[in-house]
Design a protein around this motif. Structure first.
Motif, short mmCIF file in Angstrom:
data_model
loop_
_atom_site.label_atom_id
_atom_site.label_comp_id
_atom_site.label_asym_id
_atom_site.label_seq_id
_atom_site.Cartn_x
_atom_site.Cartn_y
_atom_site.Cartn_z
N UNK A 128 61.68 19.45 38.88
CA UNK A 128 60.67 18.41 38.86
C UNK A 128 60.84 17.63 40.16
N UNK A 129 59.81 17.60 40.96
CA UNK A 129 59.91 17.10 42.32
C UNK A 129 60.25 15.61 42.42
N UNK A 130 59.62 14.75 41.64
CA UNK A 130 59.83 13.31 41.79
C UNK A 130 61.26 12.90 41.47
N UNK A 131 61.83 13.45 40.41
CA UNK A 131 63.18 13.05 39.99
C UNK A 131 64.26 13.95 40.59
N UNK A 132 63.87 15.14 41.04
CA UNK A 132 64.85 16.09 41.56
C UNK A 132 65.60 16.82 40.45
N UNK A 133 65.18 16.62 39.21
CA UNK A 133 65.86 17.25 38.08
C UNK A 133 65.51 18.73 38.00
N UNK A 134 66.51 19.56 37.79
CA UNK A 134 66.30 20.99 37.60
C UNK A 134 66.33 21.32 36.12
N UNK A 135 65.44 22.21 35.72
CA UNK A 135 65.40 22.71 34.35
C UNK A 135 65.65 24.20 34.40
N UNK A 136 66.47 24.69 33.51
CA UNK A 136 66.74 26.13 33.41
C UNK A 136 66.08 26.59 32.11
N UNK A 137 64.96 27.29 32.24
CA UNK A 137 64.20 27.73 31.08
C UNK A 137 64.17 29.24 31.01
N UNK A 138 64.14 29.75 29.79
CA UNK A 138 63.98 31.18 29.56
C UNK A 138 62.72 31.38 28.73
N UNK A 139 61.78 32.15 29.25
CA UNK A 139 60.57 32.45 28.50
C UNK A 139 60.86 33.57 27.52
N UNK A 140 60.54 33.32 26.25
CA UNK A 140 60.88 34.25 25.18
C UNK A 140 59.68 34.42 24.24
#
Length: 72
Positions: free
Chosen positions: A1-13
């Motif tokens: 997420x660009x504004x906060x710099x937070x990374x999310x690790x998601x797996x599409x299932x």
């Protein structure tokens, strides 16, 4: 997420495998939005309260078809 710099690790299932551990159904709104994105592409995602998140795909760690896994 660009504004906060937070990374999310998601797996599409598949929907039956979705859950709270970052497994997101391909049929969920965010799952559908992420399908087909290439590394470096962005989407604007509506968040609660009228805010819009700018999400950027940083990496695809594993893609079954690219790895030759067609029988999952």
């Amino acid at each position: 997420e660009e504004a906060s710099g937070k990374d999310y690790h998601l797996t599409l299932v598949y929907p039956k495998d979705a859950g709270p551990e970052g497994n997101v159904s391909v049929l969920a709104p965010i799952g559908c939005a992420l399908l087909g994105l290439s590394v470096g592409e962005q989407i604007d995602w509506p968040a609660p309260g009228g805010k819009t998140l700018k999400l950027k795909l940083l990496e695809v760690e594993y893609q079954p078809e690219a790895a030759g896994d067609f029988d999952l």
